[in-house]
Motif scaffolding. Structure first.
Motif, mmCIF file in Angstrom:
data_model
loop_
_atom_site.group_PDB
_atom_site.id
_atom_site.type_symbol
_atom_site.label_atom_id
_atom_site.label_comp_id
_atom_site.label_asym_id
_atom_site.label_seq_id
_atom_site.Cartn_x
_atom_site.Cartn_y
_atom_site.Cartn_z
ATOM 1 N N ASP A 30 -0.278 83.538 50.200
ATOM 2 C CA ASP A 30 0.539 82.515 49.356
ATOM 3 C C ASP A 30 0.777 83.059 47.865
ATOM 4 O O ASP A 30 0.373 84.025 47.550
ATOM 5 N N PHE A 31 0.964 82.256 46.929
ATOM 6 C CA PHE A 31 1.503 81.809 45.991
ATOM 7 C C PHE A 31 0.177 82.433 45.002
ATOM 8 O O PHE A 31 -0.244 83.223 44.132
ATOM 9 N N THR A 32 -1.117 82.537 45.504
ATOM 10 C CA THR A 32 -2.450 82.365 45.197
ATOM 11 C C THR A 32 -2.673 84.001 44.963
ATOM 12 O O THR A 32 -3.483 84.393 43.607
ATOM 13 N N GLY A 33 -2.191 84.860 45.927
ATOM 14 C CA GLY A 33 -2.498 86.193 45.221
ATOM 15 C C GLY A 33 -1.514 86.680 43.777
ATOM 16 O O GLY A 33 -2.857 87.806 42.971
ATOM 17 N N PRO A 34 -0.319 86.604 43.781
ATOM 18 C CA PRO A 34 -0.288 86.712 42.571
ATOM 19 C C PRO A 34 -0.747 85.870 41.132
ATOM 20 O O PRO A 34 -0.710 86.706 40.478
ATOM 21 N N THR A 35 -0.896 84.781 41.266
ATOM 22 C CA THR A 35 -1.422 84.398 40.401
ATOM 23 C C THR A 35 -2.763 85.610 40.055
ATOM 24 O O THR A 35 -2.888 84.988 38.755
ATOM 25 N N MET A 36 -3.310 85.733 41.010
ATOM 26 C CA MET A 36 -4.908 86.676 40.524
ATOM 27 C C MET A 36 -3.941 87.725 39.782
ATOM 28 O O MET A 36 -5.240 87.672 38.533
ATOM 29 N N ILE A 37 -3.375 88.594 40.030
ATOM 30 C CA ILE A 37 -2.017 89.366 39.353
ATOM 31 C C ILE A 37 -1.863 89.349 37.373
ATOM 32 O O ILE A 37 -1.296 89.681 37.045
ATOM 33 N N ILE A 38 -1.045 88.225 38.003
ATOM 34 C CA ILE A 38 -1.015 87.617 36.691
ATOM 35 C C ILE A 38 -1.696 87.535 36.055
ATOM 36 O O ILE A 38 -1.588 87.517 34.230
ATOM 37 N N THR A 39 -3.104 86.498 36.132
ATOM 38 C CA THR A 39 -4.119 85.883 34.900
ATOM 39 C C THR A 39 -4.579 87.087 34.262
ATOM 40 O O THR A 39 -5.073 87.523 32.952
ATOM 41 N N MET A 40 -4.964 88.769 34.799
ATOM 42 C CA MET A 40 -5.749 90.064 34.444
ATOM 43 C C MET A 40 -4.544 89.809 33.420
ATOM 44 O O MET A 40 -4.536 90.309 32.036
ATOM 45 N N LYS A 41 -3.327 90.230 33.583
ATOM 46 C CA LYS A 41 -2.266 91.006 33.276
ATOM 47 C C LYS A 41 -2.182 90.026 31.778
ATOM 48 O O LYS A 41 -1.500 90.770 30.405
ATOM 49 N N VAL A 42 -1.764 88.356 31.867
ATOM 50 C CA VAL A 42 -1.693 87.672 30.794
ATOM 51 C C VAL A 42 -3.005 87.580 29.717
ATOM 52 O O VAL A 42 -2.751 87.796 29.041
ATOM 53 N N THR A 43 -3.583 87.911 30.503
ATOM 54 C CA THR A 43 -4.973 87.419 29.574
ATOM 55 C C THR A 43 -5.290 89.112 28.902
ATOM 56 O O THR A 43 -5.675 89.124 27.993
#
Length: 234
Positions: free
Chosen positions: A122-135
Motif C-alpha cells: 500500500d501507500f506506506t511503501g512510497p511514504t518511506m521513500i518520500i520521507t527520506m527525500k523530503v527530509t
C-alpha cells in the motif's frame, strides 16, 4: 475482476493483485527509462519536459498501484512543500522532519491496526521513500539558506540547496518514476543535474545504460525464479 493485464499476471504468476500491479510497474520502468534516455535526452528535450515526464509516469504508477491512496501521498508531499515555503530558514529542516516522520508513523500504525502481520502493498511503501527525500531536501535547504559557507563540509557545499525548488522540480523529484515505488533515494542537486544533463562531463562519451539494465533484469529474473520455485516446494 481487476485490470485485464493485472488478471493475466496474477493468473500466470500466482501473485496477489497488489503485487502484480507492483511487478507490472517495476517492469515498465525498463522501456520507459529507455524512452526517457533517448527521445527525451537532455540534448533533445527541455528540463521542463523531462520533469513532466518523470512526474506524470510516477503519478501514474502510484494511481495504478495504490488507487485513491495516492491522495495521501499528495497530502504528505504537499504539506512538506508548504512547510518549506512558510518555515524560517533556521527551522525548515525541523518542521519538515517532524511532519514527515509523524505522517509516516501514523500511516504505519494505522496499517498495523488494519492489516497486522500482513503483506499488502500500500501507500506506506512510497511514504518511506518520500520521507527520506523530503527530509534530505529540507536539510540541504537549511544548509544552503541559513548556514554559512565556513560551517559546511565539502559534501554539504555541493548538495546545499540555495533556494526552494519550483513546484514542478519538487514534485518531479519526489515522484520520480524510477524510485517512487521502491527507491533508491538521492539528493535534489544530483537529480536536477541529471535532468538538465550536467551530471556527466561534456568531454567524455556518455556511457550506455542498456547493458547494466539488461544485467539487472537478468539477475532479478533469476532471483524471482528461485524465490517462486522455493515457494512452490516449501
Amino acid at each position: 475482476m481487476d485490470h485485464p493485464v493485472v488478471d493475466y499476471v496474477t493468473s500466470q504468476t500466482g501473485l496477489a493483485p497488489d503485487r502484480s500491479r507492483f511487478l507490472i510497474s517495476m517492469l515498465s520502468c525498463f522501456p520507459l527509462s529507455l524512452l526517457f534516455s533517448t527521445l527525451l535526452h537532455p540534448g533533445r528535450a527541455s528540463p521542463t519536459l523531462r520533469h513532466l515526464f518523470q512526474l506524470s509516469v510516477g503519478m501514474a504508477f502510484c494511481v495504478f498501484c495504490f488507487k485513491l491512496q495516492v491522495l495521501l501521498l499528495l497530502l504528505d508531499t504537499g504539506m512538506c512543500y508548504l512547510l518549506m515555503l512558510a518555515s524560517p530558514a533556521r527551522m525548515v529542516h525541523l518542521t519538515v522532519f517532524v511532519w514527515a516522520i509523524l505522517f509516516m508513523s501514523i500511516s504505519h500504525i494505522y496499517r498495523m491496526y488494519t492489516d497486522y502481520n500482513g503483506y499488502t502493498l500500500d501507500f506506506t511503501g512510497p511514504t518511506m521513500i518520500i520521507t527520506m527525500k523530503v527530509t534530505s531536501l529540507a536539510c540541504s535547504l537549511y544548509d544552503g539558506t541559513h548556514r554559512g559557507e565556513e560551517e559546511l563540509n565539502p559534501d554539504q557545499r555541493t548538495l546545499a540547496v540555495r533556494k526552494i525548488p519550483s513546484v514542478i522540480e519538487y514534485f518531479s523529484y519526489v515522484f520520480c518514476f524510477t524510485s517512487i515505488l521502491s527507491g533508491p533515494t538521492f539528493n535534489l542537486q544530483d537529480y536536477l543535474k541529471f535532468i538538465d544533463g550536467t551530471d556527466k562531463p561534456k568531454d567524455k562519451v556518455e556511457p550506455s545504460g542498456i547493458v547494466p539494465s539488461i544485467l539487472k533484469f537478468y539477475y532479478g529474473g533469476i532471483f524471482y525464479f528461485l524465490d517462486f520455485h522455493s515457494a512452490l516446494r516449501f
